[in-house]
Design a protein around this motif. Structure first.
Motif, PDB file in Angstrom:
ATOM      1  N   PRO A  31      26.201  50.856  43.696  1.00  0.00           N
ATOM      2  CA  PRO A  31      25.736  49.483  43.441  1.00  0.00           C
ATOM      3  C   PRO A  31      26.856  48.441  43.609  1.00  0.00           C
ATOM      4  O   PRO A  31      27.924  48.560  43.013  1.00  0.00           O
ATOM      5  CB  PRO A  31      25.245  49.535  41.987  1.00  0.00           C
ATOM      6  N   GLY A  32      26.596  47.471  44.468  1.00  0.00           N
ATOM      7  CA  GLY A  32      27.534  46.384  44.689  1.00  0.00           C
ATOM      8  C   GLY A  32      28.572  46.637  45.764  1.00  0.00           C
ATOM      9  O   GLY A  32      29.359  45.745  46.087  1.00  0.00           O
ATOM     10  N   HIS A  33      28.602  47.849  46.320  1.00  0.00           N
ATOM     11  CA  HIS A  33      29.609  48.190  47.328  1.00  0.00           C
ATOM     12  C   HIS A  33      28.989  49.064  48.412  1.00  0.00           C
ATOM     13  O   HIS A  33      28.094  49.860  48.142  1.00  0.00           O
ATOM     14  CB  HIS A  33      30.783  48.927  46.690  1.00  0.00           C
ATOM     15  N   ALA A  34      29.518  48.927  49.611  1.00  0.00           N
ATOM     16  CA  ALA A  34      29.022  49.724  50.727  1.00  0.00           C
ATOM     17  C   ALA A  34      29.328  51.205  50.554  1.00  0.00           C
ATOM     18  O   ALA A  34      28.634  52.056  51.100  1.00  0.00           O
ATOM     19  CB  ALA A  34      29.622  49.220  52.040  1.00  0.00           C
ATOM     20  N   SER A  35      30.379  51.526  49.800  1.00  0.00           N
ATOM     21  CA  SER A  35      30.750  52.923  49.566  1.00  0.00           C
ATOM     22  C   SER A  35      31.619  53.020  48.319  1.00  0.00           C
ATOM     23  O   SER A  35      32.118  52.011  47.811  1.00  0.00           O
ATOM     24  CB  SER A  35      31.517  53.485  50.775  1.00  0.00           C
ATOM     25  N   ALA A  37      34.513  54.316  48.381  1.00  0.00           N
ATOM     26  CA  ALA A  37      35.855  53.948  48.852  1.00  0.00           C
ATOM     27  C   ALA A  37      36.054  52.431  48.816  1.00  0.00           C
ATOM     28  O   ALA A  37      37.123  51.963  48.418  1.00  0.00           O
ATOM     29  CB  ALA A  37      36.086  54.487  50.261  1.00  0.00           C
ATOM     30  N   THR A  38      35.041  51.658  49.194  1.00  0.00           N
ATOM     31  CA  THR A  38      35.200  50.197  49.159  1.00  0.00           C
ATOM     32  C   THR A  38      35.222  49.679  47.721  1.00  0.00           C
ATOM     33  O   THR A  38      35.878  48.680  47.436  1.00  0.00           O
ATOM     34  CB  THR A  38      34.107  49.471  49.963  1.00  0.00           C
ATOM     35  N   ALA A  39      34.547  50.377  46.799  1.00  0.00           N
ATOM     36  CA  ALA A  39      34.606  49.989  45.389  1.00  0.00           C
ATOM     37  C   ALA A  39      36.021  50.167  44.845  1.00  0.00           C
ATOM     38  O   ALA A  39      36.554  49.296  44.150  1.00  0.00           O
ATOM     39  CB  ALA A  39      33.613  50.815  44.564  1.00  0.00           C
ATOM     40  N   VAL A  40      36.651  51.284  45.182  1.00  0.00           N
ATOM     41  CA  VAL A  40      38.020  51.531  44.718  1.00  0.00           C
ATOM     42  C   VAL A  40      38.999  50.605  45.422  1.00  0.00           C
ATOM     43  O   VAL A  40      39.967  50.135  44.813  1.00  0.00           O
ATOM     44  CB  VAL A  40      38.393  53.017  44.887  1.00  0.00           C
ATOM     45  N   LEU A  41      38.747  50.314  46.682  1.00  0.00           N
ATOM     46  CA  LEU A  41      39.609  49.369  47.396  1.00  0.00           C
ATOM     47  C   LEU A  41      39.530  47.985  46.751  1.00  0.00           C
ATOM     48  O   LEU A  41      40.551  47.308  46.590  1.00  0.00           O
ATOM     49  CB  LEU A  41      39.220  49.287  48.872  1.00  0.00           C
ATOM     50  N   ALA A  42      38.344  47.568  46.339  1.00  0.00           N
ATOM     51  CA  ALA A  42      38.196  46.270  45.660  1.00  0.00           C
ATOM     52  C   ALA A  42      38.990  46.257  44.356  1.00  0.00           C
ATOM     53  O   ALA A  42      39.662  45.264  44.035  1.00  0.00           O
ATOM     54  CB  ALA A  42      36.719  45.977  45.393  1.00  0.00           C
ATOM     55  N   LEU A  43      38.939  47.348  43.600  1.00  0.00           N
ATOM     56  CA  LEU A  43      39.725  47.442  42.370  1.00  0.00           C
ATOM     57  C   LEU A  43      41.212  47.389  42.688  1.00  0.00           C
ATOM     58  O   LEU A  43      41.969  46.663  42.028  1.00  0.00           O
ATOM     59  CB  LEU A  43      39.381  48.728  41.616  1.00  0.00           C
ATOM     60  N   ALA A  44      41.649  48.138  43.685  1.00  0.00           N
ATOM     61  CA  ALA A  44      43.067  48.148  44.057  1.00  0.00           C
ATOM     62  C   ALA A  44      43.532  46.754  44.466  1.00  0.00           C
ATOM     63  O   ALA A  44      44.629  46.313  44.087  1.00  0.00           O
ATOM     64  CB  ALA A  44      43.311  49.142  45.189  1.00  0.00           C
ATOM     65  N   ARG A  45      42.702  46.039  45.226  1.00  0.00           N
ATOM     66  CA  ARG A  45      43.065  44.674  45.636  1.00  0.00           C
ATOM     67  C   ARG A  45      43.209  43.752  44.425  1.00  0.00           C
ATOM     68  O   ARG A  45      44.108  42.924  44.373  1.00  0.00           O
ATOM     69  CB  ARG A  45      42.020  44.126  46.607  1.00  0.00           C
ATOM     70  N   THR A  46      42.320  43.895  43.461  1.00  0.00           N
ATOM     71  CA  THR A  46      42.393  43.073  42.248  1.00  0.00           C
ATOM     72  C   THR A  46      43.664  43.379  41.465  1.00  0.00           C
ATOM     73  O   THR A  46      44.395  42.467  41.067  1.00  0.00           O
ATOM     74  CB  THR A  46      41.157  43.305  41.373  1.00  0.00           C
ATOM     75  N   VAL A 151      39.265  49.765  35.495  1.00  0.00           N
ATOM     76  CA  VAL A 151      39.434  51.132  36.003  1.00  0.00           C
ATOM     77  C   VAL A 151      38.322  52.019  35.448  1.00  0.00           C
ATOM     78  O   VAL A 151      37.697  52.788  36.193  1.00  0.00           O
ATOM     79  CB  VAL A 151      40.826  51.683  35.655  1.00  0.00           C
ATOM     80  N   ALA A 152      38.033  51.896  34.159  1.00  0.00           N
ATOM     81  CA  ALA A 152      36.976  52.709  33.541  1.00  0.00           C
ATOM     82  C   ALA A 152      35.615  52.390  34.149  1.00  0.00           C
ATOM     83  O   ALA A 152      34.817  53.289  34.428  1.00  0.00           O
ATOM     84  CB  ALA A 152      36.951  52.478  32.028  1.00  0.00           C
ATOM     85  N   ALA A 153      35.346  51.110  34.380  1.00  0.00           N
ATOM     86  CA  ALA A 153      34.058  50.711  34.966  1.00  0.00           C
ATOM     87  C   ALA A 153      33.918  51.249  36.391  1.00  0.00           C
ATOM     88  O   ALA A 153      32.840  51.715  36.786  1.00  0.00           O
ATOM     89  CB  ALA A 153      33.921  49.195  34.953  1.00  0.00           C
ATOM     90  N   THR A 154      34.998  51.209  37.155  1.00  0.00           N
ATOM     91  CA  THR A 154      34.951  51.733  38.525  1.00  0.00           C
ATOM     92  C   THR A 154      34.788  53.247  38.516  1.00  0.00           C
ATOM     93  O   THR A 154      34.054  53.791  39.334  1.00  0.00           O
ATOM     94  CB  THR A 154      36.197  51.300  39.307  1.00  0.00           C
ATOM     95  N   ALA A 155      35.456  53.909  37.581  1.00  0.00           N
ATOM     96  CA  ALA A 155      35.301  55.373  37.469  1.00  0.00           C
ATOM     97  C   ALA A 155      33.856  55.730  37.162  1.00  0.00           C
ATOM     98  O   ALA A 155      33.300  56.671  37.753  1.00  0.00           O
ATOM     99  CB  ALA A 155      36.239  55.910  36.380  1.00  0.00           C
ATOM    100  N   GLU A 156      33.228  54.981  36.265  1.00  0.00           N
ATOM    101  CA  GLU A 156      31.833  55.233  35.917  1.00  0.00           C
ATOM    102  C   GLU A 156      30.916  54.936  37.105  1.00  0.00           C
ATOM    103  O   GLU A 156      29.999  55.702  37.406  1.00  0.00           O
ATOM    104  CB  GLU A 156      31.437  54.382  34.721  1.00  0.00           C
ATOM    105  N   LEU A 157      31.172  53.830  37.793  1.00  0.00           N
ATOM    106  CA  LEU A 157      30.365  53.453  38.947  1.00  0.00           C
ATOM    107  C   LEU A 157      30.425  54.517  40.046  1.00  0.00           C
ATOM    108  O   LEU A 157      29.430  54.804  40.704  1.00  0.00           O
ATOM    109  CB  LEU A 157      30.864  52.107  39.511  1.00  0.00           C
ATOM    110  N   CYS A 158      31.588  55.116  40.204  1.00  0.00           N
ATOM    111  CA  CYS A 158      31.812  56.052  41.299  1.00  0.00           C
ATOM    112  C   CYS A 158      31.680  57.516  40.890  1.00  0.00           C
ATOM    113  O   CYS A 158      32.043  58.410  41.654  1.00  0.00           O
ATOM    114  CB  CYS A 158      33.189  55.805  41.911  1.00  0.00           C
ATOM    115  N   ALA A 159      31.160  57.750  39.683  1.00  0.00           N
ATOM    116  CA  ALA A 159      31.032  59.132  39.186  1.00  0.00           C
ATOM    117  C   ALA A 159      30.084  59.939  40.055  1.00  0.00           C
ATOM    118  O   ALA A 159      29.260  59.472  40.757  1.00  0.00           O
ATOM    119  CB  ALA A 159      30.539  59.126  37.753  1.00  0.00           C
TER     120      ALA A 159
END
Length: 159
Positions: A31-35, A37-46, A151-159
């Protein structure tokens, strides 16, 4: 300033998950990301943008090195943020930089860095971080708490 070790541990755990993730899961949409990997990339950029602001440096482009590098990019950005938070020291626990020079970080347009010396007031965030808005002031403890939550929210999103 709270100890940033929990941040490095959290980003390392998530980065390790991404390093071991098969291509089909890396590239699957969330949800909210094409993949993932792009969700984690968005977190890394932030995290990288906030680290640069804490260091008093201008925002700069954060490359997309591909799905298989997403975990490594997260680890680097998370460790950079932890190092920037640690450099603030205990005297700057509630003072992560000066509030001057917020400007538009997306275009790299203003001459201000968003931060003065290490003993100044709160840092002006170049990007939103959790409940902390872009352009708003934040101290080191708040940045650490919101980075951990992100980080926790992204981990949950990408579980």
């Amino acid at each position: 300033m709270p100890e940033p070790t929990p941040l490095t541990e959290a980003v390392d755990r998530l980065a390790d998950r991404f390093r071991a993730m098969p291509q089909s899961r890396l590239l699957a949409a969330v949800p909210g990301h094409a993949s993932r990997a792009t969700a984690v990339l968005a977190l890394a950029r932030t995290l990288a943008a906030v680290a640069l602001a804490l260091e008093g440096r201008q925002a700069r482009p954060f490359p997309d090195a591909g799905a298989f590098a997403a975990g490594d990019q997260l680890a680097v950005a998370g460790h950079d943020l932890a190092a920037a938070l640690a450099a603030l020291g205990p005297a700057a626990g509630a003072a992560a930089g000066s509030a001057g020079g917020g400007g538009d970080s997306a275009g790299g347009g203003g001459s201000g860095s968003g931060r003065g010396d290490r003993e100044g007031g709160p840092v002006v965030l170049p990007v939103p971080l959790g409940s902390l808005p872009a352009g708003g002031p934040a101290d080191g403890a708040a940045v650490l708490a919101e980075a951990l939550a992100a980080v926790a929210a992204t981990a949950e999103l990408c579980a």
